[in-house]
Design a protein around this motif. Sequence first.
Motif, PDB file in Angstrom:
ATOM      1  N   LEU A   1       0.805  -1.220   0.000  1.00 56.32           N
ATOM      2  CA  LEU A   1       0.000   0.000   0.000  1.00 56.32           C
ATOM      3  C   LEU A   1       0.840   1.273   0.000  1.00 56.32           C
ATOM      4  O   LEU A   1       0.278   2.373  -0.060  1.00 56.32           O
ATOM      5  CB  LEU A   1      -0.946  -0.002   1.209  1.00 56.32           C
ATOM      6  N   ASP A   2       2.153   1.133   0.110  1.00 53.87           N
ATOM      7  CA  ASP A   2       3.042   2.303   0.134  1.00 53.87           C
ATOM      8  C   ASP A   2       2.615   3.279   1.231  1.00 53.87           C
ATOM      9  O   ASP A   2       2.605   4.493   1.046  1.00 53.87           O
ATOM     10  CB  ASP A   2       3.035   3.005  -1.230  1.00 53.87           C
ATOM     11  N   ASP A   3       2.253   2.719   2.381  1.00 49.11           N
ATOM     12  CA  ASP A   3       1.689   3.515   3.480  1.00 49.11           C
ATOM     13  C   ASP A   3       2.820   4.051   4.363  1.00 49.11           C
ATOM     14  O   ASP A   3       3.016   3.604   5.500  1.00 49.11           O
ATOM     15  CB  ASP A   3       0.720   2.652   4.289  1.00 49.11           C
ATOM     16  N   TRP A   4       3.538   5.025   3.834  1.00 51.42           N
ATOM     17  CA  TRP A   4       4.666   5.624   4.534  1.00 51.42           C
ATOM     18  C   TRP A   4       4.324   7.041   4.996  1.00 51.42           C
ATOM     19  O   TRP A   4       3.496   7.719   4.404  1.00 51.42           O
ATOM     20  CB  TRP A   4       5.885   5.731   3.617  1.00 51.42           C
ATOM     21  N   ALA A   5       5.018   7.459   6.037  1.00 54.34           N
ATOM     22  CA  ALA A   5       5.055   8.879   6.404  1.00 54.34           C
ATOM     23  C   ALA A   5       6.494   9.343   6.243  1.00 54.34           C
ATOM     24  O   ALA A   5       7.432   8.589   6.522  1.00 54.34           O
ATOM     25  CB  ALA A   5       4.597   9.079   7.848  1.00 54.34           C
TER      26      ALA A   5
END
Length: 886
Positions: free
Chosen positions: A787-791
């Motif tokens: 999901l490329d769920d980065w901060a």
Amino acid sequence: MVDRKVSAAYPAHWEADVVLRDGSTAHLRPITPKDAQALQEMHRQQSEASVYLRYFTYKSQLTPKELERFTNVDHTSRVAFVVLRGAKVIGVGGYDRLDDPTEAEVAFNVSDEYHGSGIASILLEHLAAAGRENGIEKFTAEVLPENRKMLTVFSEAGYAVARHFEDGVVMLVFPIDPTDKSRSVMEAREHRAEAKSVAGLLAPASVAVIGASRSWGTLGYDVLNRLVESGFTGALYAVNEQAFEIGGLPSYGRITEVPGPVDLAIICVPKERVLGVVDDCAAHGVKGLLVMTAGYESDQGLREQRELITRARINGMRVIGPASLGLQNTDPDVQLNASVAQQLPAPGNIGFFSQSAAMGVLLHGVQAQRGLGLSSAISAGLRADVSGNDAMQYFEDDEHTAVVAMHLESFGNPRKFSRIARRLSGSKPVIVAKSDVMGLRLPPGHSVRTSQAPPAALNAVLAQAGVIRVGSVEQLMDVASVLCTSPAPAGPNLTVLSNSLTLAEVTCDVAVSRTLSAAADERELDFSLGQSRALPLLRERVQQLVQDATVHSVIIALLPVPGISDNALLGELGRFAGCGKPVLVVLSGRSDRSIGTGVHHELPVFTSPAAAVRALDKAHGYRQWLNVEHDALPEPEGIDADGAEDYLKTLTAQIPGTTLRELDYDQASTLLAHYGIPVLESQAVNSADEAVAAAHRLGWPVALKADDPYLRQRLDLGGVRLNITDEPTLRANYAHMFQAMGQWGVQALEVQSMAEAGQACVIRAVEDPLLGPVISFGLSGDPVNLLDDWAHGVAPLSVQDLEDLIHRPRSSARLFGYQGLPQVDLAALKDLLNRVALLKDNHPEVAILKISPVTVSEHGLSVLAAEVQVGNPEQRTDTVRRALRG
């Protein structure tokens, strides 16, 4: 420049172009034996008093032995710098290591002609940086009591200076490690000097157009005519070797023939003549150059750009361009239109900055259509010298500028951009238009590097600095029109007033999808009574909303009103310009485009409700950023930055060029230990017996993992066996797992102590060529892999930045108690992220750092693995020494 063959150890990375206190430039570099004669010339021109204060005695000239000693240095125990203006030495400073190898004595000498220009302070900054690189920790100096100027240099540098008198001399001692105060002093001096250098370009007392022409349609013709027509208040000179008179002005064959001083030379000659013109400008003492000549987009053009900038800076001149669209300043005391724009814009409070000429033309065109007033405009062209950072330094001090609007195609110095933008955003809104592929492609003719970070990282960098990011020039103007006419809304509450409740509800629907809390005024405006009654009613209704403290902004959305002109409506609404809160007007459904989107009657007017709400939402986001305290993070205990620096020197000493070296477990653990980051010990094993021996040494229970950076984290693929408590179980798991992993080509397994169960997270830190030290955080597994769920954030982090970093991933809900699970130890997680950010900010040699997984439990965390790659990066240009971008 210098002959690099003089010494194989010549530290070329110490060379720097610097901006002096008066805004002019000079070149600083390590001294060489070839500087002996120039050093002697500077000494001979010094006053007796200056010589006495430097040497404690008078000497008419330096002896050959003294010259040899001063100019022959080893760049380690003996270091010296010269500051050059052309071929002339205008300052020299150096240090000599004392018996204590961590101490050195420092001394300076500045040309009488350049006293007060800040050269001694610049020399001290560069000597301190070189000293730290060579293991020096402390400087000493001997100064005569009457040498108040030199005493001031040391006392105002921001170091903790101890002084005492001895034999009639003031003895000074101070550590040279940067402090918060010394950094603040350096940044303040840098700010003042760079702001003044740009101010000199935008408010020149005299301008010369080199390449002025009588031929209609040529660049030299257009620029000269625009200057005359704008009513430029200073002296104006035309330079053309083939004419005696141009545009009513006498023409001079060369700039050196101009009878008076020239603050700004505008170069409009063919590219092959530019370098010769730069040399002429240097000979005449010109203060700044605006290079409008194009043709520098090729690789050869980049080399020619560098030569142009080198010649200009060493002779004291800053450069706008090449391929610049020009400069504009609407201040009535200046009236400068040094551009090809047909007319000077109306005075206003927006400062514009753009890079390429093409985008400058687009920016100017949209600005003119919108009726936005400017304070000044800078087109940097290929941005070989003056950059967006310099422009922000100027806009921060400019009393005529209240809003900064920029179109950026690249960054020059990312760390410096973040630092300046954050400071500027605290007092004036900064709006930046950038495309989604900015940093991923190299702009033609720009000497910059492209980004390796995820696209979302750039947005995070801008948001962290308080910058309002938009995607197009049109959106840039929309937001600018709101903020140039009113302050950002104090809160989210928006009321929409309209003569159509349907239009009001549509506007509210758009607002609710953003960060605004919108409500339609249920009392629909009735204009059927005619203009004489309708306009006072409109005024009364708007007045009620403006005076209501619970309403933070107002949008008046109007469908066409029969019998009442738009000008009449706007004239009535113009009463509310400057009322202290945003009042926006939306004129929808007009077939007549005489009044379009822009500023009318000092109010922002839109033809689309969506565009109005989007601009207001951006302004509200800026207010939210302003309302947050951006306190610096405290430094955690147990950090040994100096030890880490020394260790990195041993690791990177033999790394060639841009090659990266991956550290093994012991090396990575040693480096991270300097920042108080323990890595849970593990051991690679090649047999069941080795696995059992490792478990006995590490302590039961243990985990068995594939010795592979990907599979060692994949429980679902059989790459991990957890909580093995005894020898028989370990042997059985080893046999089964070794066979299973064979299909993946894994030949070894790994035994590791068991960590307390918790949420698995991943932390990445990279030294990005475009953005600087980027820190990324996410939850391990599918959230980041699929999901490329980065901060993302950029170091250094503030308290609020750290909070955002943890809360921003969509899957971060699992950290705060999810489906009955306890909240993890957030304090421990924040502490780890703080340590990683500090390490990355302090040590750009750490090119890539990946900590994965980090298991965060209810009462602590464990770092299970760390991958570190180090390199020998280009020297940073944002250390505690002032230097222009190379």
